[in-house]
Structure formats: C-alpha cells, structure tokens
Design an enzyme around this catalytic site. Structure first.
Site, PDB file in Angstrom:
ATOM      1  N   ARG A 150     -10.723   0.155  14.918  1.00  0.00           N
ATOM      2  CA  ARG A 150     -10.559   0.973  13.722  1.00  0.00           C
ATOM      3  C   ARG A 150     -11.506   0.364  12.690  1.00  0.00           C
ATOM      4  NH1 ARG A 150      -4.650   1.705  11.056  1.00  0.00           N
ATOM      5  NH2 ARG A 150      -5.171  -0.428  10.458  1.00  0.00           N
ATOM      6  N   LYS A 175       0.848  -1.202   0.000  1.00  0.00           N
ATOM      7  CA  LYS A 175       0.000   0.000   0.000  1.00  0.00           C
ATOM      8  C   LYS A 175       0.883   1.253   0.000  1.00  0.00           C
ATOM      9  CE  LYS A 175      -0.304  -0.217   5.044  1.00  0.00           C
ATOM     10  NZ  LYS A 175      -1.120  -0.718   6.161  1.00  0.00           N
ATOM     11  N   MET A 208      13.159  24.125   3.368  1.00  0.00           N
ATOM     12  CA  MET A 208      12.393  23.446   2.325  1.00  0.00           C
ATOM     13  C   MET A 208      13.274  22.601   1.415  1.00  0.00           C
ATOM     14  SD  MET A 208       9.855  25.065  -0.556  1.00  0.00           S
ATOM     15  CE  MET A 208       8.674  25.756   0.574  1.00  0.00           C
ATOM     16  N   TYR A 265      17.252  29.037   9.559  1.00  0.00           N
ATOM     17  CA  TYR A 265      16.094  29.835   9.997  1.00  0.00           C
ATOM     18  C   TYR A 265      15.948  29.812  11.505  1.00  0.00           C
ATOM     19  CZ  TYR A 265      14.213  30.228   5.244  1.00  0.00           C
ATOM     20  OH  TYR A 265      14.020  30.528   3.930  1.00  0.00           O
TER      21      TYR A 265
HETATM   22  C1  LIG Z   1      -0.383  -1.821   6.682  1.00  0.00           C
HETATM   23  C2  LIG Z   1      -0.994  -3.085   7.127  1.00  0.00           C
HETATM   24  C3  LIG Z   1      -0.202  -4.200   7.419  1.00  0.00           C
HETATM   25  C4  LIG Z   1       1.306  -4.148   7.430  1.00  0.00           C
HETATM   26  O1  LIG Z   1       1.729  -3.593   8.661  1.00  0.00           O
HETATM   27  P1  LIG Z   1       3.288  -3.430   9.008  1.00  0.00           P
HETATM   28  O2  LIG Z   1       3.284  -2.901  10.399  1.00  0.00           O
HETATM   29  O3  LIG Z   1       3.837  -2.433   8.041  1.00  0.00           O
HETATM   30  O4  LIG Z   1       3.902  -4.753   8.876  1.00  0.00           O
HETATM   31  C5  LIG Z   1      -0.836  -5.383   7.725  1.00  0.00           C
HETATM   32  N1  LIG Z   1      -2.189  -5.461   7.771  1.00  0.00           N
HETATM   33  C6  LIG Z   1      -2.985  -4.395   7.517  1.00  0.00           C
HETATM   34  C7  LIG Z   1      -4.461  -4.557   7.592  1.00  0.00           C
HETATM   35  C8  LIG Z   1      -2.413  -3.174   7.198  1.00  0.00           C
HETATM   36  O5  LIG Z   1      -3.206  -2.132   6.947  1.00  0.00           O
END
Ligand SMILES: *Cc1c(COP(=O)(O)O)cnc(C)c1O
Length: 363
Positions: A131, A35, A308, A256
């Site tokens: 969640r 992802k 930046m 800065y």
């Molecule tokens: C992102 C995600 C993972 C992977 O988690 P990591 O901590 O990066 O290994 C696994 N399962 C779900 C549902 C996720 O959203």
C-alpha cells in the site's frame, strides 16, 4: 425535542484501553491513533481524555494535526501519510509535526532547496502490504538524501503489517524489515505494530507502537477473540429509543421490501436509528441488539430492512420494553464486533460511519 438518539463516549474506558495497550508493550512508547476523527469518537474529546497519559498522537489529517497543536497538545504528533503537497510542509514544520515519508516524491519535496523540513521524519518501508512505503532496496539511497538535509532531522523507520490479525501474521514482513534494517546498520527508533500485531506478536512491538482500534474497545480480531477477553472496554455506546410499537399477526411483514414475515404473532419495536445515523443498512434480520428493561438489559435482534431513520427489533417475549425504552445498537452491553460481524464488516467501519446528526455525549 431532539430525536432520541445519542452516542455516549466513555472517556474513562478510552484511558483504560490506552493503559492496556501500554501494558502490552511496557518498553515502548505509544502513538494513540486518532485518525478519522478518533475513529468516529470525536478528535477533541479523545485527545483531551488521553492528553495526560499518551506519549504521542498519530493521524493523517493535516488540519486535525495542526488543530491539536494549536489547542496545546505538547506530545509528538505524527502525520501517518506525510504530506500531500509542498505547502503542507510549512504547516507540518510550523506545528512541529513528525512526518511519514513513504515515497520518492515526498523525499524530493523534502530535498528541494528551501523546503521547510519537519524535525522528525519516519521512513516507511513497504515490506509486503504494497500500500504505502518505499521498497527496502531504496532505503540506502533515501537515507543518504535525508541525512544530507541541512536541518538534520531525526529519522525513524517504520512499516505496517497487512495480516497481523490473520493467518499470515507478521513473520515474513518482520523478516523483510529486519533485513533492510541490518543492511543499513540502523540505530534509530522503529515503529511497527498496530493493535493486532501488538496483542498477538510481542516481537513486533518496536520503540513506538501504534494502537488504534483497541483504544476504542474494538477487538482487532472481531468476535474470534472478543474485546472483553482482551480486557478492552467499549468506548462508544450508540443508543436510541423506541418510538413506535407494532403488534403483528402471523403472515404480516415488517419494513421495506417485506423481507421479514412473522410466522407467529409478534411484537415489534421501532427504534429511532437508521442508516442516516451510520447504522449499517446491510445488517440483516437477526443482528444483535440490546434493550433496557426493568429487569436490566435484554438481548434481542433486528427484524427486516434497516431504513434511513429507523430500524425494527423483536420485542416478542419482552413485555417490559415498549414505547420510550432505550435500545443499545452497540456498546457496553452489545459488542460492536458482534454487530459488525452480522453486517459483514468490522467495528472500525461502524464507529467511523457514525454521522454528524448523532449527538455525542461524553460520560
Ligand atoms: C490506522 C493505523 C494504525 C492503527 O491500526 P489499528 O488496527 O486500528 O490498531 C496503525 N498504523 C497505521 C499506519 C495506521 O494507518
């Protein structure tokens, strides 16, 4: 001349880390979690590198998932958040994507007359993270509905842990999951573990593991248990060159806000990397950084505020680094976990925050 900054992406390290995740759970299949553009590493590059070894891929962006299928990926592809609107189901079915079902609304979409139903559905239970996920007591009725679908999709059962890397661990959630499973005499496949759970709790491995951060060489435990100690290799090395050098007298400032003041004469390197490249502006003076010299890689620190397009590093006592020297912001010699810790974040965020203006170079 392009600006002297790039992110090297080590595809052999990515494969190494994938194999490492599989060794941890030899009985399980694995969805490589790709992802967020493969955690900022480039979806195509990451998938291409893993295509010959991975059992499947998981992501939550429908366009990315369809793209993977269209570019020839044969393995199962899982949509981690399922669909967001009815038309998504057409795409998911057409591209043979497996879909998470995490709420009643998604169940209704699937049960609507003529809905295109993907061939594999993963029912996600909320076992305490609160969640995404259905409450366990909803499982019997959801199962009944999904089992009644005329297309008879295959079903899996999954959950996600909220503190696999922390003091609570997974015990409570695992108990809730197992109770729900027992209640319905579940026989199908299950999927539970992210990287932290996989590395810390062998009992949570299940049939399909879901490693993410560990594939990219980040430790799910930050500096508390280093990536190196877990035999994980850095995949992304962010490097930029020194484009200016300043010699400071005692009492002079850098950057800065004049937040850093030299109390002795100092030599400062100005590096072509700033927050517009994804380097965290919150990284304070003292954040670890590495510089290439004729003696090899030397570790030093940032000075003053990150701006930046630039940041400043301490070259006092590093006489053999200067204009043009290569600086490693994070990567093989300077762990992203240590940089993240200094900046009050996690390596996940550093990787994902890399901006499109930084060219990525596969090595
Ligand atoms: C992102 C995600 C993972 C992977 O988690 P990591 O901590 O990066 O290994 C696994 N399962 C779900 C549902 C996720 O959203």
């Amino acid at each position: 001349m392009p600006r002297p900054i790039k992110a090297l992406i080590d595809l052999a390290a990515l494969r190494h880390n994938y194999v490492r995740s599989k060794q941890t759970a030899p009985q399980s299949k694995s969805w490589a979690v790709v992802k967020a553009n493969a955690y900022g590493h480039g979806l195509d590059a990451a998938v291409h590198a893993l295509e010959s070894v991975a059992d499947g891929f998981a992501l939550l962006e429908l366009d990315g998932a369809v793209h993977l299928r269209e570019s020839g990926v044969q393995q199962p592809i899982l949509l981690l958040e399922g669909v967001f609107e009815p038309t998504d189901l057409h795409w998911a079915q057409a591209a043979s994507l497996a879909c998470v079902v995490h709420c009643e609304e998604q169940v209704s979409l699937l049960c609507a007359a003529d809905a295109p139903v993907p061939g594999m559905l993963w029912i996600k239970l909320n076992t305490g993270m609160n969640r995404l996920g259905l409450r366990p007591e909803r499982l019997p009725s959801v199962l009944e509905k999904l089992r009644a679908l005329p297309s008879q999709p295959q079903l899996g059962l999954m959950t996600h842990f909220s503190d696999a890397d922390g003091p609570s661990g997974v015990a409570e959630q695992l108990q809730v999951f197992n109770a729900a499973k027992a209640e319905v005499h579940w026989q199908g496949p299950i999927s539970l573990a992210n990287s932290a759970a996989l590395l810390r709790f062998p009992e949570s491995q299940g049939d399909w593991i879901r490693p993410g951060i560990m594939l990219y060489g980040g430790s799910p435990f930050g500096t508390a248990q280093s990536a190196q100690s877990l035999d994980l290799q850095a995949v992304m090395t962010l490097q930029a060159n020194i484009v200016g050098v300043q010699n400071l007298q005692a009492g002079e400032h850098v950057g800065y806000g004049n937040t850093f003041t030299a109390n002795v004469p100092m030599r400062v390197g100005i590096v072509a990397c700033g927050y517009a490249d994804g380097y965290p502006r919150h990284a304070p003076t003292g954040t670890p950084v590495a510089v290439h010299t004729s003696r090899g890689v030397v570790h030093t620190r940032t000075l003053g505020r990150v701006s930046m397009d630039m940041l400043c590093i301490d070259l006092t006592n590093i006489a053999d680094a200067g204009m043009g020297s290569t600086v490693e912001l994070w990567g093989a010699h300077n762990s992203a976990d240590a940089v993240a810790e200094a900046a009050g974040t996690v390596s996940y965020e550093l990787f994902c925050a890399l901006t499109p203006r930084v060219p990525q170079v596969e090595v």
